[in-house]
Design a protein around this motif. Structure first.
Motif, short mmCIF file in Angstrom:
data_model
loop_
_atom_site.label_atom_id
_atom_site.label_comp_id
_atom_site.label_asym_id
_atom_site.label_seq_id
_atom_site.Cartn_x
_atom_site.Cartn_y
_atom_site.Cartn_z
N ILE A 194 14.40 -0.92 -12.62
CA ILE A 194 12.79 -1.44 -12.46
C ILE A 194 12.89 -2.53 -11.25
O ILE A 194 12.13 -2.53 -10.39
CB ILE A 194 12.67 -1.94 -13.83
N HIS A 195 14.06 -3.32 -11.37
CA HIS A 195 14.02 -4.34 -10.27
C HIS A 195 14.30 -3.70 -9.04
O HIS A 195 13.86 -4.23 -7.91
CB HIS A 195 15.28 -5.33 -11.09
N SER A 196 15.35 -2.49 -8.70
CA SER A 196 15.33 -1.88 -7.66
C SER A 196 14.18 -1.39 -6.92
O SER A 196 14.06 -1.32 -5.74
CB SER A 196 16.49 -0.94 -7.77
N LEU A 224 11.14 -2.44 -7.42
CA LEU A 224 10.43 -3.57 -6.85
C LEU A 224 11.27 -4.08 -5.54
O LEU A 224 10.34 -4.37 -4.67
CB LEU A 224 10.36 -4.47 -7.87
N ASP A 225 12.29 -3.93 -5.48
CA ASP A 225 13.15 -4.29 -4.05
C ASP A 225 12.70 -3.25 -2.93
O ASP A 225 12.28 -3.90 -1.95
CB ASP A 225 14.60 -3.94 -4.13
N GLY A 226 12.56 -2.05 -3.33
CA GLY A 226 12.24 -1.11 -2.21
C GLY A 226 10.66 -1.18 -1.87
O GLY A 226 10.34 -1.24 -0.68
N LEU A 283 20.92 -9.95 1.26
CA LEU A 283 21.75 -10.84 0.64
C LEU A 283 21.79 -10.77 -0.89
O LEU A 283 23.12 -11.07 -1.03
CB LEU A 283 21.39 -12.52 1.14
N HIS A 284 20.90 -10.67 -1.58
CA HIS A 284 21.31 -10.22 -2.91
C HIS A 284 21.47 -8.83 -3.32
O HIS A 284 22.06 -8.60 -4.27
CB HIS A 284 19.73 -10.77 -3.73
N LYS A 285 21.39 -8.07 -2.39
CA LYS A 285 22.00 -6.45 -2.86
C LYS A 285 23.24 -6.34 -2.99
O LYS A 285 23.86 -5.75 -3.92
CB LYS A 285 21.39 -5.67 -1.84
N ILE A 286 24.13 -7.07 -2.32
CA ILE A 286 25.58 -6.87 -2.39
C ILE A 286 26.07 -7.62 -3.50
O ILE A 286 26.78 -6.65 -4.32
CB ILE A 286 26.30 -7.55 -1.34
N PRO A 287 25.72 -8.83 -3.98
CA PRO A 287 26.08 -9.19 -5.15
C PRO A 287 25.48 -8.23 -6.45
O PRO A 287 26.13 -8.31 -7.61
CB PRO A 287 25.50 -10.54 -5.21
N GLU A 288 24.11 -7.94 -6.36
CA GLU A 288 23.76 -7.01 -7.30
C GLU A 288 24.42 -5.87 -7.58
O GLU A 288 24.63 -5.49 -8.82
CB GLU A 288 22.20 -6.70 -6.73
N GLY A 289 24.77 -5.13 -6.49
CA GLY A 289 25.48 -3.90 -6.63
C GLY A 289 27.03 -4.14 -6.97
O GLY A 289 27.67 -3.54 -7.96
#
Ligand SMILES: [Zn+2]
Length: 231
Positions: free
Chosen positions: A99-101, A103-105, A127-133
């Motif tokens: 769900i969060h991803s 919203l990112d897109g 910047l948050h996608k790398i830590p999120e992944g």
């Protein structure tokens, strides 16, 4: 759409690193804090003031805070809904991240037509996608017995970023046609709320690490400064 692809690929890179390394990097907390600062700054100094033009300050702030609380509640419910932490922790967490991803897109596409924010939003999200992944890959690896399943699950979740970006323009056209200007304001409020939630979410678990809060505050103030200069 290019930004959405870039975000998804960054997340995939993070997932791969998380699967391989088996633990999150120290640096990833600092990246997440900067990303959180950018996103909170955009929400506070750009998006909320923009909604305030049609809904007033109290209306727009309550819409954004409401959306932030709803997302926090959903996140909490999904990540606390399983009884046994050993079995199936992945399911609800994967759902919350999907769900969060999405919203990112959606956000990266929605801001692609706004000056300045068309650069700041992808940077903040990247910047948050790398830590999120990383976190997702690490959790998926611990939750699935087979590496292949872990890769497939984490990649499927991050692919929701692309889905959000593909759906946004279509949904936006029909939303505006059906609800008029209120639609755009409501969507912006949800995005502002999700940015605030992301910012707090990036900061809260790592707040005791050296430099994390400082980086967050400096980034937030820098974004605020740029926003003020542009008014
Ligand atoms: Zn994200």
């Amino acid at each position: 759409m290019a930004a959405a692809w870039a975000l998804t690929l960054l997340a995939f890179a993070g997932v791969g690193a998380g699967l391989l390394l088996g633990h999150t990097w120290r640096l990833s907390h600092h990246l997440a804090a900067i990303g959180g600062g950018v996103l909170c700054g955009i929400a506070l100094f750009w998006v909320i003031p923009e909604i305030a033009e049609s809904f007033g300050w109290i209306g727009s702030a309550s819409l954004a805070i409401g959306a932030c609380c709803a997302l926090a509640a959903l996140d909490w419910l999904l990540s606390h809904s399983e009884h046994s932490p050993r079995n199936g922790i992945a399911g609800p967490l994967l759902a919350a991240t999907a769900i969060h991803s999405f919203l990112d897109g959606w956000s990266v596409r929605a801001f692609a037509i706004q000056p300045v924010a068309d650069v700041a939003v992808p940077i903040g999200l990247a910047l948050h996608k790398i830590p999120e992944g990383l976190a997702l890959g690490w959790i998926a690896r611990r939750s699935f017995l087979k590496v292949g399943k872990a890769v497939a699950a984490a990649a499927a979740v991050e692919a929701f970023t692309l889905a959000g970006a593909v759906i946004e323009p279509r949904a936006n056209r029909s939303g505006v046609a059906a609800f008029g200007e209120g639609w755009s304001a409501a969507v912006l409020a949800v995005i502002a709320g999700s940015f605030l939630f992301l910012g707090v979410h990036a900061l809260a678990p790592a707040r005791k690490r050296a430099g994390v809060v400082g980086l967050f505050v400096i980034t937030l103030l820098a974004v605020g400064g740029i926003a003020l200069l542009r008014r």
